[in-house]
Scaffold this motif. Structure first.
Motif, PDB file in Angstrom:
ATOM      1  N   TYR A  16       0.542 -17.248   5.676  1.00  0.00           N
ATOM      2  CA  TYR A  16       1.396 -16.833   4.579  1.00  0.00           C
ATOM      3  C   TYR A  16       3.016 -16.692   4.795  1.00  0.00           C
ATOM      4  CZ  TYR A  16      -2.931 -15.230   2.454  1.00  0.00           C
ATOM      5  OH  TYR A  16      -4.428 -15.297   1.899  1.00  0.00           O
ATOM      6  N   ARG A  17       3.776 -16.745   3.610  1.00  0.00           N
ATOM      7  CA  ARG A  17       5.099 -16.439   4.049  1.00  0.00           C
ATOM      8  C   ARG A  17       5.345 -15.155   4.482  1.00  0.00           C
ATOM      9  NH1 ARG A  17       9.299 -14.450   0.597  1.00  0.00           N
ATOM     10  NH2 ARG A  17       7.819 -14.461  -1.116  1.00  0.00           N
ATOM     11  N   VAL A  18       4.596 -14.238   3.896  1.00  0.00           N
ATOM     12  CA  VAL A  18       4.788 -12.853   4.496  1.00  0.00           C
ATOM     13  C   VAL A  18       3.374 -12.180   4.628  1.00  0.00           C
ATOM     14  CG1 VAL A  18       5.665 -10.533   3.714  1.00  0.00           C
ATOM     15  CG2 VAL A  18       6.997 -12.686   3.051  1.00  0.00           C
ATOM     16  N   ILE A  19       3.144 -11.597   5.511  1.00  0.00           N
ATOM     17  CA  ILE A  19       1.991 -10.584   5.905  1.00  0.00           C
ATOM     18  C   ILE A  19       2.353  -9.453   6.132  1.00  0.00           C
ATOM     19  CG2 ILE A  19      -0.345 -10.568   7.176  1.00  0.00           C
ATOM     20  CD1 ILE A  19      -0.092 -13.289   7.667  1.00  0.00           C
ATOM     21  N   TYR A  20       1.852  -8.310   5.147  1.00  0.00           N
ATOM     22  CA  TYR A  20       2.458  -7.014   5.562  1.00  0.00           C
ATOM     23  C   TYR A  20       1.207  -6.337   6.410  1.00  0.00           C
ATOM     24  CZ  TYR A  20       6.258  -7.358   2.106  1.00  0.00           C
ATOM     25  OH  TYR A  20       7.422  -7.628   1.521  1.00  0.00           O
ATOM     26  N   GLY A  21      -0.108  -6.847   6.265  1.00  0.00           N
ATOM     27  CA  GLY A  21      -0.928  -6.044   7.313  1.00  0.00           C
ATOM     28  C   GLY A  21      -1.690  -5.060   6.481  1.00  0.00           C
ATOM     29  N   VAL A  22      -1.576  -4.951   5.375  1.00  0.00           N
ATOM     30  CA  VAL A  22      -2.111  -3.788   4.346  1.00  0.00           C
ATOM     31  C   VAL A  22      -3.570  -4.145   4.227  1.00  0.00           C
ATOM     32  CG1 VAL A  22      -2.103  -2.527   2.443  1.00  0.00           C
ATOM     33  CG2 VAL A  22      -0.100  -3.418   3.247  1.00  0.00           C
ATOM     34  N   GLU A  23      -4.420  -3.067   4.541  1.00  0.00           N
ATOM     35  CA  GLU A  23      -5.866  -3.097   4.847  1.00  0.00           C
ATOM     36  C   GLU A  23      -6.274  -3.138   3.405  1.00  0.00           C
ATOM     37  OE1 GLU A  23      -4.110  -0.608   6.225  1.00  0.00           O
ATOM     38  OE2 GLU A  23      -4.420  -1.174   8.615  1.00  0.00           O
ATOM     39  N   TRP A  24      -7.572  -3.843   3.322  1.00  0.00           N
ATOM     40  CA  TRP A  24      -8.318  -4.082   1.870  1.00  0.00           C
ATOM     41  C   TRP A  24      -8.518  -2.485   1.281  1.00  0.00           C
ATOM     42  CZ3 TRP A  24      -8.991  -7.227  -1.897  1.00  0.00           C
ATOM     43  CH2 TRP A  24      -9.978  -7.012  -2.711  1.00  0.00           C
ATOM     44  N   ASN A  25      -8.913  -1.576   1.842  1.00  0.00           N
ATOM     45  CA  ASN A  25      -9.076  -0.269   1.458  1.00  0.00           C
ATOM     46  C   ASN A  25      -7.863   0.405   0.456  1.00  0.00           C
ATOM     47  OD1 ASN A  25     -11.768  -0.295   1.586  1.00  0.00           O
ATOM     48  ND2 ASN A  25     -11.703   0.873   3.595  1.00  0.00           N
ATOM     49  N   ARG A  26      -6.620   0.185   1.467  1.00  0.00           N
ATOM     50  CA  ARG A  26      -5.545   0.622   0.819  1.00  0.00           C
ATOM     51  C   ARG A  26      -4.966  -0.015  -0.319  1.00  0.00           C
ATOM     52  NH1 ARG A  26      -2.144   3.511  -1.214  1.00  0.00           N
ATOM     53  NH2 ARG A  26      -0.231   3.568  -0.671  1.00  0.00           N
ATOM     54  N   LEU A  27      -5.195  -1.486  -0.256  1.00  0.00           N
ATOM     55  CA  LEU A  27      -4.895  -2.140  -1.461  1.00  0.00           C
ATOM     56  C   LEU A  27      -5.980  -1.647  -2.985  1.00  0.00           C
ATOM     57  CD1 LEU A  27      -4.544  -5.794  -0.004  1.00  0.00           C
ATOM     58  CD2 LEU A  27      -2.808  -4.271  -0.952  1.00  0.00           C
ATOM     59  N   ILE A  28      -7.098  -1.667  -2.512  1.00  0.00           N
ATOM     60  CA  ILE A  28      -7.953  -0.792  -3.581  1.00  0.00           C
ATOM     61  C   ILE A  28      -7.566   0.422  -4.154  1.00  0.00           C
ATOM     62  CG2 ILE A  28     -10.277   0.120  -3.969  1.00  0.00           C
ATOM     63  CD1 ILE A  28     -11.486  -1.817  -2.046  1.00  0.00           C
ATOM     64  N   GLN A  29      -6.962   1.520  -3.409  1.00  0.00           N
ATOM     65  CA  GLN A  29      -6.353   2.667  -3.775  1.00  0.00           C
ATOM     66  C   GLN A  29      -5.027   2.227  -4.664  1.00  0.00           C
ATOM     67  OE1 GLN A  29      -5.265   4.462  -0.026  1.00  0.00           O
ATOM     68  NE2 GLN A  29      -7.571   5.673   0.036  1.00  0.00           N
ATOM     69  N   LEU A  30      -4.311   1.389  -4.206  1.00  0.00           N
ATOM     70  CA  LEU A  30      -3.008   0.907  -4.934  1.00  0.00           C
ATOM     71  C   LEU A  30      -3.426   0.273  -6.167  1.00  0.00           C
ATOM     72  CD1 LEU A  30      -0.055   0.394  -5.203  1.00  0.00           C
ATOM     73  CD2 LEU A  30      -0.175  -1.666  -3.939  1.00  0.00           C
ATOM     74  N   ALA A  31      -4.193  -0.278  -6.321  1.00  0.00           N
ATOM     75  CA  ALA A  31      -4.681  -1.057  -7.400  1.00  0.00           C
ATOM     76  C   ALA A  31      -5.451  -0.109  -8.471  1.00  0.00           C
ATOM     77  CB  ALA A  31      -5.808  -2.101  -7.159  1.00  0.00           C
ATOM     78  N   SER A  32      -6.086   0.819  -8.038  1.00  0.00           N
ATOM     79  CA  SER A  32      -6.627   2.064  -8.926  1.00  0.00           C
ATOM     80  C   SER A  32      -5.485   2.719  -9.458  1.00  0.00           C
ATOM     81  CB  SER A  32      -7.352   2.964  -8.130  1.00  0.00           C
ATOM     82  OG  SER A  32      -6.616   3.853  -7.259  1.00  0.00           O
ATOM     83  N   THR A  33      -4.199   2.954  -9.142  1.00  0.00           N
ATOM     84  CA  THR A  33      -3.091   3.504  -9.796  1.00  0.00           C
ATOM     85  C   THR A  33      -2.626   2.268 -10.952  1.00  0.00           C
ATOM     86  OG1 THR A  33      -1.297   2.590  -8.221  1.00  0.00           O
ATOM     87  CG2 THR A  33      -2.572   4.530  -7.702  1.00  0.00           C
ATOM     88  N   LEU A  34      -3.022   1.259 -11.092  1.00  0.00           N
ATOM     89  CA  LEU A  34      -2.412   0.324 -12.123  1.00  0.00           C
ATOM     90  C   LEU A  34      -3.325  -0.214 -12.813  1.00  0.00           C
ATOM     91  CD1 LEU A  34      -0.666  -1.910  -8.987  1.00  0.00           C
ATOM     92  CD2 LEU A  34       0.480  -0.318 -10.548  1.00  0.00           C
ATOM     93  N   GLU A  35      -2.973  -0.510 -14.154  1.00  0.00           N
ATOM     94  CA  GLU A  35      -3.694  -0.982 -15.109  1.00  0.00           C
ATOM     95  C   GLU A  35      -4.243  -2.488 -14.659  1.00  0.00           C
ATOM     96  OE1 GLU A  35      -3.280  -0.423 -19.328  1.00  0.00           O
ATOM     97  OE2 GLU A  35      -1.935   1.441 -18.879  1.00  0.00           O
ATOM     98  N   LYS A  36      -5.742  -3.116 -15.141  1.00  0.00           N
ATOM     99  CA  LYS A  36      -5.670  -4.378 -14.844  1.00  0.00           C
ATOM    100  C   LYS A  36      -4.882  -5.028 -16.053  1.00  0.00           C
ATOM    101  CE  LYS A  36     -10.277  -4.080 -13.002  1.00  0.00           C
ATOM    102  NZ  LYS A  36     -10.366  -4.459 -11.567  1.00  0.00           N
TER     103      LYS A  36
END
Length: 186
Positions: A16-36
């Motif tokens: 990818y152009r950018v890889i931050y290395g954020v783990e899947w569980n952290r992305l799930i947490q972040l997504a839970s704070t946002l509306e679909k």
């Protein structure tokens, strides 16, 4: 950013152009704070940033994800990781998941097949009742047997996992899988 994870992913071939290395569980947490939101998910998917693409899978409402859109996203997938997370976060919740599974495993393109077999395993785990009748079971097993010799490791693993999940549905299913795999055993 998680530098060591980012570096490890690059060493494993993710480009990818950018890889931050954020783990899947952290992305799930972040997504839970946002509306679909389909618009946001589409915008994130277009980015050449690993975490944006994975977050898109979490933010896309399944009921708004049309079959044409699913095909576009699969065609745009670069890595087995995207297919795995797409099935886990989105594809298994699609109202047309069963139909898509059979269509995708019948395709010639590896990424479609990968998504199809990953989805099959997930559906066999979650929706074992009425998922396959005798005819569709035969179709699934025929398609699986046609790709067991694939050199693509992720696809081969997905097929074996789907077969194992199918075998757990009952004695008849176990016997059918054992019969299918017999030529591959030492």
């Amino acid at each position: 950013m998680n530098g060591p994870v980012s570096q490890s992913l690059r060493e494993k071939g993710l480009q990818y152009r950018v890889i931050y290395g954020v783990e899947w569980n952290r992305l799930i947490q972040l997504a839970s704070t946002l509306e679909k939101d389909s618009t946001l998910a589409c915008a994130l998917w277009k980015e050449d940033i690993r975490e944006c693409r994975l977050l898109a899978l979490l933010l896309q409402p399944a009921d708004e994800f049309l079959e044409d859109m699913a095909e576009i996203w699969i065609e745009d997938m670069h890595y087995p990781e995207e297919a795995q997370y797409a099935v886990l976060a989105l594809f298994c919740r699609l109202p047309y998941a069963k139909r898509a599974m059979f269509q995708w495993i019948a395709r010639q393109e590896t990424m479609y097949q990968l998504c199809g077999y990953l989805l099959a395993a997930r559906l066999f785990m979650n929706e074992s009742d009425n998922l396959v009748d005798d005819r569709s079971a035969s179709e699934f097993l025929d398609q699986a047997s046609s790709v067991l010799d694939t050199p693509h490791q992720a696809l081969r693993s997905a097929v074996m996992n789907a077969l194992n999940k199918y075998a757990l549905l009952g004695e008849i299913e176990t016997l059918r899988v054992e019969r299918l795999l017999k030529p591959y055993q030492p």
